[in-house]
Structures are given as structure tokens and as C-alpha cells.
Design a protein around this motif. Structure first.
Motif, PDB file in Angstrom:
ATOM      1  N   LEU A  15       0.486  -1.376  -0.097  1.00  0.00           N
ATOM      2  CA  LEU A  15       0.184  -0.020   0.020  1.00  0.00           C
ATOM      3  C   LEU A  15       0.818   1.206   0.021  1.00  0.00           C
ATOM      4  O   LEU A  15       0.231   2.303  -0.600  1.00  0.00           O
ATOM      5  N   LEU A  16       2.166   1.035   0.343  1.00  0.00           N
ATOM      6  CA  LEU A  16       3.060   2.203   0.497  1.00  0.00           C
ATOM      7  C   LEU A  16       3.933   2.391  -0.824  1.00  0.00           C
ATOM      8  O   LEU A  16       4.800   3.226  -0.562  1.00  0.00           O
ATOM      9  N   ASP A  17       3.491   1.543  -1.550  1.00  0.00           N
ATOM     10  CA  ASP A  17       4.483   1.261  -2.838  1.00  0.00           C
ATOM     11  C   ASP A  17       6.022   0.990  -2.698  1.00  0.00           C
ATOM     12  O   ASP A  17       6.762   1.215  -3.343  1.00  0.00           O
ATOM     13  N   ILE A  18       6.183   0.120  -1.539  1.00  0.00           N
ATOM     14  CA  ILE A  18       7.379  -0.416  -1.267  1.00  0.00           C
ATOM     15  C   ILE A  18       7.244  -1.777  -1.628  1.00  0.00           C
ATOM     16  O   ILE A  18       6.880  -2.702  -0.794  1.00  0.00           O
ATOM     17  N   ALA A  19       7.678  -2.199  -2.629  1.00  0.00           N
ATOM     18  CA  ALA A  19       7.529  -3.297  -3.335  1.00  0.00           C
ATOM     19  C   ALA A  19       8.545  -4.345  -3.019  1.00  0.00           C
ATOM     20  O   ALA A  19       9.312  -4.882  -4.132  1.00  0.00           O
ATOM     21  N   TRP A  20       8.845  -4.704  -1.771  1.00  0.00           N
ATOM     22  CA  TRP A  20       9.757  -5.795  -1.279  1.00  0.00           C
ATOM     23  C   TRP A  20       9.133  -7.172  -1.860  1.00  0.00           C
ATOM     24  O   TRP A  20       9.904  -7.867  -2.090  1.00  0.00           O
ATOM     25  N   GLY A  21       7.921  -7.215  -1.439  1.00  0.00           N
ATOM     26  CA  GLY A  21       7.581  -8.520  -1.688  1.00  0.00           C
ATOM     27  C   GLY A  21       6.454  -8.417  -2.969  1.00  0.00           C
ATOM     28  O   GLY A  21       5.616  -7.473  -2.791  1.00  0.00           O
ATOM     29  N   GLU A  70      16.987   0.955  -4.105  1.00  0.00           N
ATOM     30  CA  GLU A  70      16.082   2.231  -4.297  1.00  0.00           C
ATOM     31  C   GLU A  70      14.916   2.170  -3.573  1.00  0.00           C
ATOM     32  O   GLU A  70      14.245   3.158  -3.644  1.00  0.00           O
ATOM     33  N   LEU A  71      14.580   1.009  -2.948  1.00  0.00           N
ATOM     34  CA  LEU A  71      13.255   1.020  -2.075  1.00  0.00           C
ATOM     35  C   LEU A  71      13.694   2.004  -0.830  1.00  0.00           C
ATOM     36  O   LEU A  71      12.627   2.310   0.000  1.00  0.00           O
ATOM     37  N   ALA A  72      14.643   2.302  -0.464  1.00  0.00           N
ATOM     38  CA  ALA A  72      15.030   2.926   0.725  1.00  0.00           C
ATOM     39  C   ALA A  72      14.422   4.435   0.276  1.00  0.00           C
ATOM     40  O   ALA A  72      14.052   5.120   1.165  1.00  0.00           O
ATOM     41  N   VAL A  73      14.412   5.047  -1.065  1.00  0.00           N
ATOM     42  CA  VAL A  73      13.487   6.133  -1.191  1.00  0.00           C
ATOM     43  C   VAL A  73      12.205   6.015  -1.091  1.00  0.00           C
ATOM     44  O   VAL A  73      11.658   7.167  -0.383  1.00  0.00           O
ATOM     45  N   ARG A  74      11.605   5.035  -1.356  1.00  0.00           N
ATOM     46  CA  ARG A  74      10.309   4.691  -1.226  1.00  0.00           C
ATOM     47  C   ARG A  74       9.801   4.665   0.395  1.00  0.00           C
ATOM     48  O   ARG A  74       8.824   5.260   0.724  1.00  0.00           O
ATOM     49  N   VAL A  75      10.758   4.411   1.178  1.00  0.00           N
ATOM     50  CA  VAL A  75      10.468   4.502   2.770  1.00  0.00           C
ATOM     51  C   VAL A  75      10.498   5.868   3.111  1.00  0.00           C
ATOM     52  O   VAL A  75       9.808   6.221   3.671  1.00  0.00           O
ATOM     53  N   VAL A  76      11.507   6.571   2.658  1.00  0.00           N
ATOM     54  CA  VAL A  76      11.625   8.026   2.963  1.00  0.00           C
ATOM     55  C   VAL A  76      10.352   8.833   2.487  1.00  0.00           C
ATOM     56  O   VAL A  76       9.672   9.505   3.339  1.00  0.00           O
ATOM     57  N   GLU A  77       9.840   8.501   1.448  1.00  0.00           N
ATOM     58  CA  GLU A  77       8.462   9.085   0.740  1.00  0.00           C
ATOM     59  C   GLU A  77       7.464   8.564   1.605  1.00  0.00           C
ATOM     60  O   GLU A  77       6.766   9.663   1.949  1.00  0.00           O
ATOM     61  N   ALA A  78       7.311   7.584   1.899  1.00  0.00           N
ATOM     62  CA  ALA A  78       6.176   7.037   2.842  1.00  0.00           C
ATOM     63  C   ALA A  78       6.089   7.391   4.213  1.00  0.00           C
ATOM     64  O   ALA A  78       5.197   7.614   4.757  1.00  0.00           O
TER      65      ALA A  78
END
Length: 755
Positions: A417-423, A447-455
Motif C-alpha cells: 500500500l506504501l508502494d514499497i514493493a519488497w514482496g 532504491e526502496l530506501a527512497v520509497r521508505v523516505v517518501e512513505a
């Protein structure tokens, strides 16, 4: 090489990733013994440099610099153990020497495009802030390689620099070559000119601070501009009035396969695993590499003996000699491994490339690294759930009846839901296990680290951020389908706060919507939400109430939504009917099923409904067990009668037969009607509509199509015309011979040899 009079400045021009460059830098620093080290990099990260010496810091890692107000505006600076900048940092921090980054600050480079350029200048492209290579010039390594007789710049640099053991004279030669290249390049872009101006300013500042021996590590292209200093007033003029954005920086884990990114220090490294091997195994790298290949192949169940390893090394050395090289490189080892260890089969070599040449594994950073609260909460949950992030793609099977697996599923759904596509969820091949089992493919990308910051803008924990994101999207949603999809996702993620908000929006929008197709698109998601809500012990009463309201409105408006459709709209409506049918079955309500079957019956008997939709509606009623053989035969003969245009009849047939062949295989009346319709077509009509008929049977397997053909083969012409319930025991061989080629063409199977 002194930049100007006063304190000596030694400029070490390097390629950003390479064991030879890293070794040369380390040796040069040991020889020069500077009292300050200046490195091309983001000054905002100066405070993070001491952490490079932390015991828990394990390359590959990267500096992440991002705009605080817009985290998507970000840039990475990756470092491997064989990166010359990393070795320069290690040299300085291990000796407690001052070390500084001197590139143009990212606070100037991550400014939104419309604010980026000072007044009177054109704005730079937003991507330029993330590129280390100036956009206007070509590949300098390629130019030098061609001058030296090489076709490949990477191969030339590898032979000349990365395999070199002695650093003596390397940086002088690189400086001379780059100076010659830059002489013919003309003026720099404004962006590149500002970068080099800031680096020169930083060198002047180091002199003002009293440092006597200054070492500068920078990209080889910039070395000439830092050796030949320009007047300070010119650099100041270039840097005056630059806009600024608020930025933050942190260390993040990185992977070898991402070292090829042209972002920050990305230099297009094709084989980082090989470079790491050269750095960590400087002595006898060829034999140890062949041994690693053998170990990998054995782990995969392939033969790789010690004799094969010895022969691979010998062949690699022979190839190097034939190619005029002092020692084998990766190319020679690759060719030798293919011939000996892989037996000429390129498939194992592809595995060697992925696992060894590129390399796997995720770097590590210490817990002391500054991060947003959401990143810390995610890390804590990964640890408590025993789901460590990995750069390798792995399958994770979850049984929702187990508390640990249910918690894992909840985390993965919330991250989606947070667009952090780990799985990424996958279809479980064991369909018999039902909805209590999920299968995920996990792979952590840097690059998911950026998604975490955005979320993190939505909350400080995974749960609060996912809830905040859903609430924000629900308030913006204008389509009912968007809301029901959000509801379904929120149920999977078990976000009670989000579910209540989305339900209110669904209720409000559904009461206002008069678009039956949109209601049909929304209903299956509600049915799915009810099913998963029950699996996860979530109260589903409010969802069922909304679903029932939508269902009644769909039944009322369905006939009107299925008339006056073109072919494209008919296919869309057919798909919506199928989805609705599955959703009704999923809700398992006898009364609801009867109402749905009755609504489908209205479509079956309505001539204004597109043939494809009428056929599909009849098919769904057959699946419900509401159609007897006699009724099916009557409807089939009517839909396939000579009075019906062939295109409409073909569309009806496609709607009816698409699906499981077994359901219709023994419906004798249907096949009799189909036989009669095909036999009655003129040659021109048959040729024109053959593609439509073939499309109706295209999804069936070969065995299903053959069974259908055998069924039709048994029909007599009397059955096709009169609809007799019993088959004639004997057929006219001449008529059969004329029909068989037609059926073979339609069904894609050979029937000529049938008896």
C-alpha cells in the motif's frame, strides 16, 4: 602535482569503481601522507563519513541524499570495497585525518527544475543532478581505448589500470591523457562548470584552513580542471545566487548489481563481483576464481573436478598469451570456463555471471546511521518477524493460520500500500489449500530506501503510514472501483482505521453512481473483501450491506447496460459478467444466486443484447445448472439459424463456448445446432467468419478440441436439421468426408484418418 603555489595539492584522477584505481589511490596516499583528504562527493554527507569505519559497515553501501520536502528527488552515491573513494575515506578515518566531500552540494542540485538555474541561465535537466558524466561529451575511456587500438574502453581500462600492481606514474599518465581529451571538447555545460568551480573553491578553503599536504580524489575527467586553478573571482561568479533546497543524507545498503547505475558515482561496472575478487584476492586471482566457479557448479549439482579447474587455468593463461596479455582477465577466464568447466554449455556460464561476475548479497550499515522513524520501525519488524532483506529473489510461503505468518503477510500487504514493493504476491500452485495460504516473492532493491523516505510523510510506523496513505487515496478517489480495490487491500493489510474510512467513501459514492458497468467493476472487489475479511477474522457486516445494495442496483440496471454495444464494449461487458458471476459464487448466498441467474436469463432472451453477451449469459446459466439440454438446443438453433447474420451467430458462439470444454462437451443439442449452422454457411460467409469461429475455440487444449470434433463427427445431417434427441448409428461416408476438412480447419486438429 601541485594545483598552484603554496600548499601542495595532489590530484588523483580515478575511475569511480575499480580495484586497480583503489589500490593506486591507497598506495599514493600512503606515499604522500596528506593532512587532509578531499573527495568528489556531496558535502551534505560530511558528518556521515566517520561511520565508514564502523565495525558493522559492510560494503557495498551508498550515500542517499534526498530533498526533505520531496524525497522522490534523490541521488545515490554507491561505494564498493574496491571503490577508490571508499579506500580514500577508509585511509582518512582510520588515521583520524580530516576528510571532506567537495562536489557541488546537492542542496543546489536537487532544487525543482523551475528554480534550479540562476536568473539569466537556462535550467539544467533534473536528471543532470544525478549524473556524474557531463551530458554533452562522449565516453573518454572509449576515445583513449580507440587511440590505443582497443575497441572496448572497459577492456582497455581494465588491462591498463585495474590489473596494475604498481601505482607509480598512473595518475600523471591519466592527467596527461584527460588534459589532451579536454582540449578539444570546448566549453563545459553550466552545470559541469559550477561543479568544478565548487571543487576548486573547496581546495582553496582547505589551504586557508592551514592544511599543508592536500590530497584530492576525483573523477579522472575533472583532474585537469583542479590542477590548473582559475581565479577565485571567476568561480565565485559561477556559484553566486544558486537556489537551495533542504536536503538530508544517510547511509543505505547497496548491491553489486546496482553499481552500474549512472547516478552519483555509478560508472557502469559490468562485473563488480570480479572486481571485488581482484581486490580481496590480489595474489593468484586466476586459480582462485576458477576454484570459486567449480564450487558454485558443484553446489548446483553439476560436475566440476579439480582436474577441470587446473585445465581451466591453463587454458586461460594460453588465451592470454595468444592475445598478447601479461595475465588472464575475466574474458579469458570466461572463455576457458565455458570450454572446460561448462562443457560448452552457456547455461551454467549464465549462472556464473549472475552469482560470481556480478555478485549477490546486500551490504550492511550500522544501526547508528540516521534514518527516518518509518525506516527504523520497518527494520525492527523485519528483525522480529525473521524476514531479513536480501538482494536475492526468494519465495516465501505463508500459512495465515499461523500467527507469525499472518504477521508477515500483514507487513507485506501494508508495504504494498506504501508502494514499497519488497514482496510481490504469486499465485499459489497448491490451489487446494484455499485462501489460508499466500506465496510471495521477496527481493529488496536499494532504491526502496527512497520509497521508505517518501512513505514516512504519511506516518512514523508501517501501520500508521499505510493507514495514512489509504485515507489520502480514498479522499482523492473519484471511481468506485478505486475505492473497492483500496478496501480489499486494506482488509489484506488489516488496517481497521483505513477500512472504516474507505467504507464511508464507498457508501457515499455508490449511492450517487448510476453507472452500472462501474458498479459491476466494484462488486467483485467487495466480494473478495468479504471473503478475505472472514479469513482474517475481520468484521464484514458493513461490507456485506454495501455489497447487497450494489447488487440490487446492478440487477435493475443490467439489461439496459447490455444493449446497443459495439464489439469492443461487448467484450468488456462479457468480462464484467464473468467477474460478477465469480463474485456471486464467492459470497455463497442461495437467494443471491437465484436472483443473478434470473438476471442472466433476461439477457439470454433479449435480441437487442449483443450476441457475445447473450452467449456469455447463457454459458453462465449453464454453469449454474439452470439450462436443460432441450432448452440449450432450442436456443442454439435459434441463435445459429440461417436468419441470423453469420457475424452475430459467431459472436454468440464465442460467448457460449469460451470456458471449460467439459461443461458443454456432452450437450448433444448444442453440437447438433453448431453442425447445422456450419453446414448451411455459404463459402463466402464461411471464409469471412472463420477467424471468429476459430477464436471461439482458441483457448481449448488440443485434447478438448479433438473431443469436440469427435462429438460433432457422430452427428447426422438429420440431427442438425431437426434436433432429434437420438443419434443415428450409421453416417453417410461421403458427407462425413466433406465435413472433416472443415472441422479440421476450425479446431486445429487432423480428423481425416478418423474412422
Amino acid at each position: 602535482m601541485s594545483a598552484e603555489t603554496g600548499a601542495p595539492v595532489h590530484v588523483l584522477g580515478v575511475r569511480h569503481h575499480g580495484p586497480g584505481s583503489a589500490r593506486s589511490v591507497r598506495d599514493a596516499l600512503e606515499r604522500l601522507r596528506p593532512d587532509v583528504v578531499l573527495i568528489e562527493g556531496p558535502p551534505e554527507a560530511d558528518g556521515l563519513l566517520p561511520l565508514a569505519a564502523h565495525a558493522e559497515m559492510k560494503p557495498p553501501v551508498a550515500l542517499l541524499v534526498y530533498a526533505v520536502d520531496k524525497p522522490a528527488q534523490a541521488v545515490f552515491y554507491p561505494f564498493a570495497v574496491f571503490s577508490p573513494e571508499w579506500q580514500a575515506i577508509q585511509y582518512a578515518v582510520q588515521r583520524t585525518l580530516p576528510v571532506r566531500f567537495i562536489d557541488l552540494p546537492q542542496s543546489h542540485r536537487l532544487v525543482p527544475e523551475k528554480e534550479e538555474a540562476p536568473e539569466g541561465e537556462d535550467a539544467e535537466e533534473g536528471e543532470d543532478a544525478q549524473e556524474d558524466a557531463p551530458p554533452h561529451r562522449g565516453d573518454p575511456l572509449g576515445a583513449l581505448a580507440r587511440a590505443a587500438g582497443y575497441e572496448d574502453g572497459e577492456l582497455w581500462w581494465d588491462h591498463l589500470i585495474e590489473r596494475r600492481r604498481e601505482a607509480e606514474g598512473v595518475f600523471e599518465a591519466v592527467l596527461e591523457a584527460m588534459t589532451a581529451l579536454r582540449e578539444g571538447e570546448g566549453e563545459l555545460s553550466p552545470h559541469e562548470a559550477r561543479r568544478e568551480a565548487h571543487m576548486r573553491r573547496s581546495i582553496r578553503q582547505a589551504k586557508k584552513d592551514g592544511f599543508q599536504r592536500i590530497a584530492v580524489v576525483c573523477g579522472a575527467w575533472h583532474a585537469p580542471a583542479l590542477v590548473q586553478q582559475r581565479p577565485a573571482r571567476e568561480d565565485d561568479a559561477l556559484l553566486r545566487g544558486l537556489p537551495k533546497a533542504k536536503v538530508a543524507a544517510t547511509w543505505i545498503p547497496w548491491t553489486y548489481d546496482r553499481l552500474g547505475w549512472r547516478s552519483g558515482y555509478g560508472a557502469g561496472v559490468e562485473s563488480p563481483g570480479w572486481y571485488a575478487h581482484l581486490w580481496l584476492t590480489p595474489h593468484r586471482p586466476v586459480s582462485s576464481w576458477a576454484t570459486r566457479i567449480a564450487h558454485l557448479l558443484r553446489a548446483e549439482g553439476l560436475d566440476a573436478s579439480s582436474a577441470n579447474v587446473i585445465e581451466t587455468v591453463r587454458l586461460a593463461e594460453a588465451l592470454a598469451a595468444l592475445r598478447g596479455l601479461s595475465s588472464p582477465g575475466l574474458s579469458e577466464l570466461r572463455d576457458a570456463s565455458l570450454a572446460v568447466l561448462c562443457g560448452g554449455d552457456p547455461a551454467p556460464l549464465a549462472l556464473v555471471h549472475e552469482k560470481l561476475e556480478v555478485g549477490t548479497g546486500l551490504g550492511e550499515v550500522p544501526s547508528e546511521v540516521p534514518s527516518v522513524p518509518l525506516a527504523r520501525d520497518l527494520a525492527a519488524r523485519q528483525k522480529s518477524l525473521r524476514l531479513p532483506p536480501s538482494s536475492e529473489s526468494k519465495l516465501q510461503e505463508l500459512d495465515l493460520r499461523k500467527d507469525l505468518d499472518r504477521e508477515r503477510s500483514r507487513l507485506l500487504h501494508r508495504l504494498r500500500l506504501l508502494d514499497i514493493a519488497w514482496g510481490t504476491p504469486e499465485e499459489d500452485p497448491r490451489s487446494s489449500t484455499g485462501t489460508f495460504r499466500e506465496t510471495w516473492r521477496l527481493k529488496w532493491e536499494p532504491e526502496l530506501a527512497v520509497r521508505v523516505v517518501e512513505a514516512s510523510l504519511f506516518g512514523n510506523t508501517v501501520e500508521s503510514a499505510a493507514t495514512g496513505r489509504v485515507v489520502a487515496r480514498a479522499s482523492e478517489a473519484a471511481e468506485l472501483g478505486t475505492l473497492t480495490a483500496l478496501l480489499d487491500a486494506s482488509l489484506l493489510a488489516e488496517l481497521p482505521g483505513a477500512i472504516d474510512v474507505v467504507l464511508r467513501h464507498v457508501q457515499a459514492l455508490s449511492t450517487r453512481s448510476a453507472d452500472v458497468p462501474k458498479l459491476m467493476e466494484a462488486f467483485p472487489a467487495l466480494a473478495h473483501a468479504v471473503r478475505y475479511g472472514s479469513v482474517r477474522e475481520t468484521p464484514t457486516g458493513p461490507i456485506i450491506a454495501i455489497a447487497d445494495g450494489l447488487f440490487e442496483r446492478i440487477l435493475i440496471g443490467l439489461p439496459g447496460a447490455c444493449v446497443s454495444l459495439d464489439d469492443e464494449a461487448a467484450h468488456q461487458r462479457r468480462d464484467q459478467l464473468r467477474a460478477m458471476h465469480a463474485a456471486v459464487a464467492l459470497l455463497e448466498g442461495a437467494e443471491r444466486g437465484e436472483e443473478w441467474a434470473e438476471a442472466l436469463g433476461q439477457l439470454v432472451h433479449r435480441d437487442a443484447v449483443h450476441g457475445l453477451v447473450r452467449g456469455a449469459a447463457l454459458r453462465l446459466r449453464v454453469e449454474f445448472g439452470k439450462v436443460q439440454d432441450e432448452e440449450l438446443g432450442t436456443l442454439s438453433r435459434r441463435a445459429l439459424s440461417p436468419a441470423v447474420p453469420p457475424a452475430e451467430a459467431a459472436a454468440w458462439l464465442e460467448g457460449l463456448v469460451s470456458g471449460s470444454a467439459l461443461l458443454l462437451l456432452h450437450r448433444q443439442e448444442l453440437w447438433a445446432a453448431l453442425d447445422g449452422w456450419l453446414s448451411g454457411l455459404t463459402r463466402e460467409s464461411f471464409v469471412e467468419h472463420l477467424p471468429l469461429v476459430r477464436r471461439a475455440f482458441a483457448d481449448f487444449s488440443t485434447s478438448e478440441r479433438r473431443a469436440m470434433a469427435e462429438r460433432v463427427k457422430q452427428l447426422s445431417s438429420a440431427t442438425a436439421r431437426g434436433g432429434a434427441k437420438e443419434l443415428m448409428e450409421e453416417l453417410d461416408p461421403q458427407r462425413v468426408a466433406r465435413v472433416l476438412p472443415v472441422l479440421s480447419t476450425i479446431l486445429g486438429v487432423r480428423l481425416g484418418e478418423a474412422g
